[in-house]
Design a protein around this motif. Structure first.
Motif, mmCIF file in Angstrom:
data_model
loop_
_atom_site.group_PDB
_atom_site.id
_atom_site.type_symbol
_atom_site.label_atom_id
_atom_site.label_comp_id
_atom_site.label_asym_id
_atom_site.label_seq_id
_atom_site.Cartn_x
_atom_site.Cartn_y
_atom_site.Cartn_z
ATOM 1 N N LYS A 113 38.098 -26.420 -27.945
ATOM 2 C CA LYS A 113 37.286 -26.636 -27.568
ATOM 3 C C LYS A 113 36.032 -26.517 -27.603
ATOM 4 O O LYS A 113 36.186 -25.493 -29.038
ATOM 5 C CB LYS A 113 37.557 -25.947 -26.032
ATOM 6 N N GLU A 114 34.625 -27.150 -26.861
ATOM 7 C CA GLU A 114 33.527 -26.770 -27.626
ATOM 8 C C GLU A 114 33.229 -25.259 -26.671
ATOM 9 O O GLU A 114 32.835 -25.230 -26.100
ATOM 10 C CB GLU A 114 32.531 -27.897 -26.472
ATOM 11 N N GLY A 115 32.555 -24.558 -27.785
ATOM 12 C CA GLY A 115 32.183 -22.966 -27.725
ATOM 13 C C GLY A 115 33.449 -22.526 -27.598
ATOM 14 O O GLY A 115 32.721 -21.137 -27.146
ATOM 15 N N GLU A 116 34.127 -22.501 -28.233
ATOM 16 C CA GLU A 116 35.107 -21.557 -28.181
ATOM 17 C C GLU A 116 35.358 -20.911 -29.143
ATOM 18 O O GLU A 116 34.862 -21.056 -29.715
ATOM 19 C CB GLU A 116 37.226 -22.239 -27.857
ATOM 20 N N ASN A 117 35.941 -19.025 -28.566
ATOM 21 C CA ASN A 117 35.499 -18.493 -29.308
ATOM 22 C C ASN A 117 36.572 -18.817 -30.667
ATOM 23 O O ASN A 117 37.670 -18.862 -30.542
ATOM 24 C CB ASN A 117 36.008 -17.051 -28.959
ATOM 25 N N ILE A 118 35.874 -18.296 -31.921
ATOM 26 C CA ILE A 118 37.091 -17.708 -32.843
ATOM 27 C C ILE A 118 38.117 -16.712 -33.038
ATOM 28 O O ILE A 118 39.243 -17.486 -33.421
ATOM 29 C CB ILE A 118 36.670 -17.927 -34.598
ATOM 30 N N GLU A 119 38.206 -16.234 -32.848
ATOM 31 C CA GLU A 119 39.114 -15.029 -31.630
ATOM 32 C C GLU A 119 39.896 -16.272 -31.319
ATOM 33 O O GLU A 119 41.336 -15.446 -31.649
ATOM 34 C CB GLU A 119 38.561 -13.759 -31.468
ATOM 35 N N ARG A 120 40.034 -16.529 -30.239
ATOM 36 C CA ARG A 120 40.720 -16.752 -29.366
ATOM 37 C C ARG A 120 41.527 -18.474 -30.347
ATOM 38 O O ARG A 120 42.778 -18.778 -30.028
ATOM 39 C CB ARG A 120 39.885 -17.869 -28.411
ATOM 40 N N ALA A 121 40.806 -18.700 -30.947
ATOM 41 C CA ALA A 121 41.700 -19.871 -32.078
ATOM 42 C C ALA A 121 42.840 -19.264 -32.816
ATOM 43 O O ALA A 121 43.345 -20.119 -32.642
ATOM 44 C CB ALA A 121 40.635 -20.603 -32.386
ATOM 45 N N LEU A 122 41.822 -18.654 -33.314
ATOM 46 C CA LEU A 122 42.790 -17.528 -34.092
ATOM 47 C C LEU A 122 43.803 -17.636 -33.883
ATOM 48 O O LEU A 122 45.513 -17.385 -34.208
ATOM 49 C CB LEU A 122 42.392 -16.144 -35.168
ATOM 50 N N LYS A 123 43.901 -16.424 -32.745
ATOM 51 C CA LYS A 123 44.983 -16.509 -31.456
ATOM 52 C C LYS A 123 45.789 -17.549 -31.117
ATOM 53 O O LYS A 123 47.493 -17.042 -31.305
ATOM 54 C CB LYS A 123 44.815 -15.857 -30.075
ATOM 55 N N LYS A 124 45.670 -17.917 -31.097
ATOM 56 C CA LYS A 124 46.371 -19.431 -30.728
ATOM 57 C C LYS A 124 47.238 -20.202 -31.919
ATOM 58 O O LYS A 124 47.887 -20.575 -31.533
ATOM 59 C CB LYS A 124 45.431 -20.969 -29.850
ATOM 60 N N LEU A 125 46.801 -20.125 -33.046
ATOM 61 C CA LEU A 125 47.021 -20.190 -34.010
ATOM 62 C C LEU A 125 48.059 -19.718 -34.399
ATOM 63 O O LEU A 125 49.097 -20.226 -34.833
ATOM 64 C CB LEU A 125 45.656 -20.338 -35.235
ATOM 65 N N LYS A 126 48.215 -18.427 -34.731
ATOM 66 C CA LYS A 126 48.811 -17.616 -34.674
ATOM 67 C C LYS A 126 49.928 -17.707 -33.892
ATOM 68 O O LYS A 126 51.463 -17.509 -34.003
ATOM 69 C CB LYS A 126 48.344 -16.233 -34.797
#
Length: 65
Positions: free
Chosen positions: A7-20
């Motif tokens: 999502k727009e402005g989403e934290n990179i850490e959160r996106a990595l967590k989703k990917l993992k």
């Protein structure tokens, strides 16, 4: 191919967590580790047999009590 919508402005850490999490759900790592170490069919059968014996003994003890 794993796609993680960000999502727009989403934290990179959160996106990595989703990917993992998605990567873990696919089971790729588990399959890779399983393929790296080959076990002979006779050893696999022996382990299955020993496990079955162990479970059977536990159930028998449960019935005796």
């Amino acid at each position: 191919m794993i796609v993680v919508p960000i999502k727009e402005g989403e934290n990179i850490e959160r996106a990595l967590k989703k990917l993992k999490r998605k990567f873990e759900k696919t089971g790729v790592v588990k399959e890779l580790r399983r393929r790296q170490q080959f076990t002979k069919p006779s050893v696999e059968n022996r382990e299955k047999r020993l496990k079955a014996i162990y479970v059977q003994q536990l159930r028998q003890k449960e019935l005796d009590n």
